[in-house]
Design an enzyme around this catalytic site. Structure first.
Site, PDB file in Angstrom:
ATOM      1  N   SER A 269       0.859  -1.184   0.000  1.00 39.16           N
ATOM      2  CA  SER A 269       0.000   0.000   0.000  1.00 39.16           C
ATOM      3  C   SER A 269       0.894   1.231   0.000  1.00 39.16           C
ATOM      4  O   SER A 269       2.115   1.119  -0.024  1.00 39.16           O
ATOM      5  CB  SER A 269      -0.880   0.011   1.250  1.00 39.16           C
ATOM      6  OG  SER A 269      -0.076   0.334   2.373  1.00 39.16           O
ATOM      7  N   LYS A 270       0.261   2.379   0.047  1.00 40.79           N
ATOM      8  CA  LYS A 270       1.016   3.638   0.021  1.00 40.79           C
ATOM      9  C   LYS A 270       2.034   3.711   1.150  1.00 40.79           C
ATOM     10  O   LYS A 270       3.039   4.394   1.044  1.00 40.79           O
ATOM     11  CB  LYS A 270       0.054   4.818   0.114  1.00 40.79           C
ATOM     12  CG  LYS A 270      -0.812   4.958  -1.114  1.00 40.79           C
ATOM     13  CD  LYS A 270      -1.141   6.426  -1.381  1.00 40.79           C
ATOM     14  CE  LYS A 270      -1.917   6.589  -2.666  1.00 40.79           C
ATOM     15  NZ  LYS A 270      -3.353   6.363  -2.465  1.00 40.79           N
ATOM     16  N   ARG A 271       1.748   3.003   2.245  1.00 43.24           N
ATOM     17  CA  ARG A 271       2.695   3.015   3.369  1.00 43.24           C
ATOM     18  C   ARG A 271       4.075   2.518   2.937  1.00 43.24           C
ATOM     19  O   ARG A 271       5.079   2.845   3.525  1.00 43.24           O
ATOM     20  CB  ARG A 271       2.201   2.104   4.505  1.00 43.24           C
ATOM     21  CG  ARG A 271       1.131   2.697   5.378  1.00 43.24           C
ATOM     22  CD  ARG A 271       0.720   1.711   6.450  1.00 43.24           C
ATOM     23  NE  ARG A 271       0.201   0.467   5.879  1.00 43.24           N
ATOM     24  CZ  ARG A 271       0.810  -0.687   5.954  1.00 43.24           C
ATOM     25  NH1 ARG A 271       1.952  -0.811   6.573  1.00 43.24           N
ATOM     26  NH2 ARG A 271       0.267  -1.767   5.405  1.00 43.24           N
TER      27      ARG A 271
END
Ligand code: GLU
Length: 503
Positions: A269-271
């Site tokens: 994910s963007k993390r």
């Protein structure tokens, strides 16, 4: 560790022709790595079976869908080299290919379901539904819809609809339907308990279709034969099968791809940093390398081959070699692969890419580039050997553009401040002044005398010269760099660095 091997013979896999697959992104964001992999597998499957690859834009979320995102998705697919036979800008006889333009199809399919008694209106308010769910939960049973409105008699239903009472349309799942079974080519036999499948909503009270309904109407009308998508949709599949059945159709084959995980074992994910295809493009990955890497992320050609072209992927791709385990996104392996592709570019192709970067950095104009083509092509192999990503190119060659160079603080502290650096520079100046012509061989011959005359280690002496001339500790090979820079700039830079260097 990794290797290129000849592509093995195509795996036998019985697929009834003609294949029609689709990639159906929602334009609520850019195309990310997971979506790109889904697109690649659908494309390879279609191409490998002489089938049709459809691109459909699932833009039913009016708040989050944008034209800008749609354009970014099309751009990303094209950049990866994926072409679609039907869809936006390609047309096709099964369109329109935007869900927002398909309302008529959803309305007419609903009429069909109503006429067959497979859909019924539900007037329950959200408060009522919440109360029913709470009761269901308290009993420890399933919390799905209890079918209150399915039991209303026809006269009541007509009167309430005629009075304009808000209502949704639900699927009347046959009471004796039993468990929903299907065979997923990746995961094998799947089974979903009938009790878990309530009479879900097909059309909302504002007339908009739900995802599970719209997608089936579209997949049916577009004659899709195989649905290959992420396993985040696995729980939707039994519902979609029920809609196909209610429409009197045989469901297509459903294949679910495992999620992509970051190195920490959590869903990518963007993390984890950049995840959009265009951010990978901007970081300097080649489309061929990213396609190759994503091709491997959950599929294997033969368990060994890691480097393959799009054609080889198409030739060998089959669903039975897709893994049901999550794939780990390994940035290091991607970098390694990208380096392989960069080194495979010939000098002319690498120069073309380098030019774009130099121009966009303002280091070289198009007009100047034309006169320097030969010079750039001799620089190309020195750089392409040393980078894994194209965004490393400009920092590595910046010293060649402009008269003087700024010496990075770290390089000054680490190298020029070391004892002997100034002595090395002085000795280099002495010998380089007489070098004519200023070729890398002649430069090398001259500079090889410096360690002997100064008593310095070659590494210390050459690193001091490198920092003086390039401003950094990482550059293309020293002697070639000096040749490309030319004698005047080389000597001027060494002179300019002398006051900064320790004796
Ligand atoms: N628009 C859906 C998504 O992007 C499509 C899912 C599907 O392939 O059915 O998740």
């Amino acid at each position: 560790m990794y290797g290129r091997h000849p592509a093995p013979a195509r795996k036998a896999c019985i697929v009834s022709e003609p294949v029609r697959v689709r990639f159906a992104p929602s334009p609520t964001g850019n195309l990310h790595i997971g979506g790109a992999r889904t697109a690649i597998y659908n494309w390879a499957f279609a191409r490998g079976h002489g089938g049709t690859f459809v691109l459909r834009i699932d833009d039913t979320d009016p708040e989050r869908s944008t034209e800008q995102n749609t354009q970014a998705i099309l751009r990303s697919l094209r950049w990866l080299g994926l072409d679609w036979d039907e869809g936006p800008e390609a047309g096709g006889s099964f369109g329109p290919y935007f869900q927002t333009q398909r309302s008529e199809s959803y309305a007419s399919a609903l009429e069909k379901l109503k006429a067959a008694g497979h859909a019924y209106p539900c007037f329950c308010t959200s408060e009522e539904l919440e109360a029913k769910r709470a009761v269901g939960r308290a009993k420890g049973g399933i919390s799905g819809y209890d079918r209150t409105c399915r039991r209303l008699d026809a006269a009541t239903v007509s009167a309430r609809v005629a009075a304009g009472e808000p209502h949704v349309w639900r699927l009347a799942v046959p009471e004796d339907r039993g468990d929903v079974l299907f065979t997923d080519p990746i995961r094998g036999d799947m089974s979903f308990a009938a009790e878990a499948l309530d009479d879900f909503v097909l059309v909302r009270s504002d007339g908009t279709p739900t995802y599970n309904y719209a997608t089936v109407v579209d997949d049916a009308e577009m004659a899709i034969t195989h649905i290959i998508r992420g396993d985040d949709h696995l729980s939707n599949t039994p519902r979609q099968i029920l809609v196909f059945e209610a429409l009197g159709l045989t469901p297509p084959t459903f294949a679910h791809l495992s999620m992509i995980w970051g190195a920490d074992g959590k869903r990518l994910s963007k993390r984890h940093g950049a995840t959009s295809v265009e951010s990978y493009r901007d970081m300097g990955y080649l489309p061929e390398a990213l396609l190759n890497y994503l091709g491997l992320l959950g599929w294997s050609m033969d368990g060994e081959t890691t480097v393959f072209s799009a054609e080889e992927l198409v030739h060998s791709f089959s669903l039975d070699r897709v893994s049901k385990n999550p794939a780990i996104f390994d940035e290091e392996k991607l970098d390694w692969l990208n380096g392989v592709y960069i080194r495979e570019l010939d000098a002319a192709a690498f120069t073309d890419r380098m030019l774009l970067l130099l121009e966009s950095e303002g280091l070289l104009s198009v007009a100047e580039a034309a006169g320097k083509r030969e010079w750039l092509e001799s620089l190309a192999p020195l750089v392409s050997e040393r980078v894994k990503r194209l965004d490393e190119v400009v920092p590595m060659v910046r010293f060649l553009f402009g008269e003087s160079v700024e010496i990075a603080e770290a390089a000054r502290d680490k190298v020029l401040a070391k004892e002997g650096a100034g002595t090395a520079l002085a000795a280099a100046l002495d010998v380089l002044e007489a070098v004519e012509p200023f070729t890398h061989d002649a430069v090398e011959e001259a500079l090889r005398t410096v360690p002997a005359t100064t008593g310095l280690k070659p590494k210390v002496a050459f690193q001091a010269i490198r920092v003086a001339v390039t401003g950094t500790t990482v550059s293309p090979p020293l002697f070639e760099s000096l040749e490309l820079l030319g004698r005047d700039r080389t000597l001027a830079r060494i002179r300019a660095a002398m006051p900064l260097a320790a004796r």
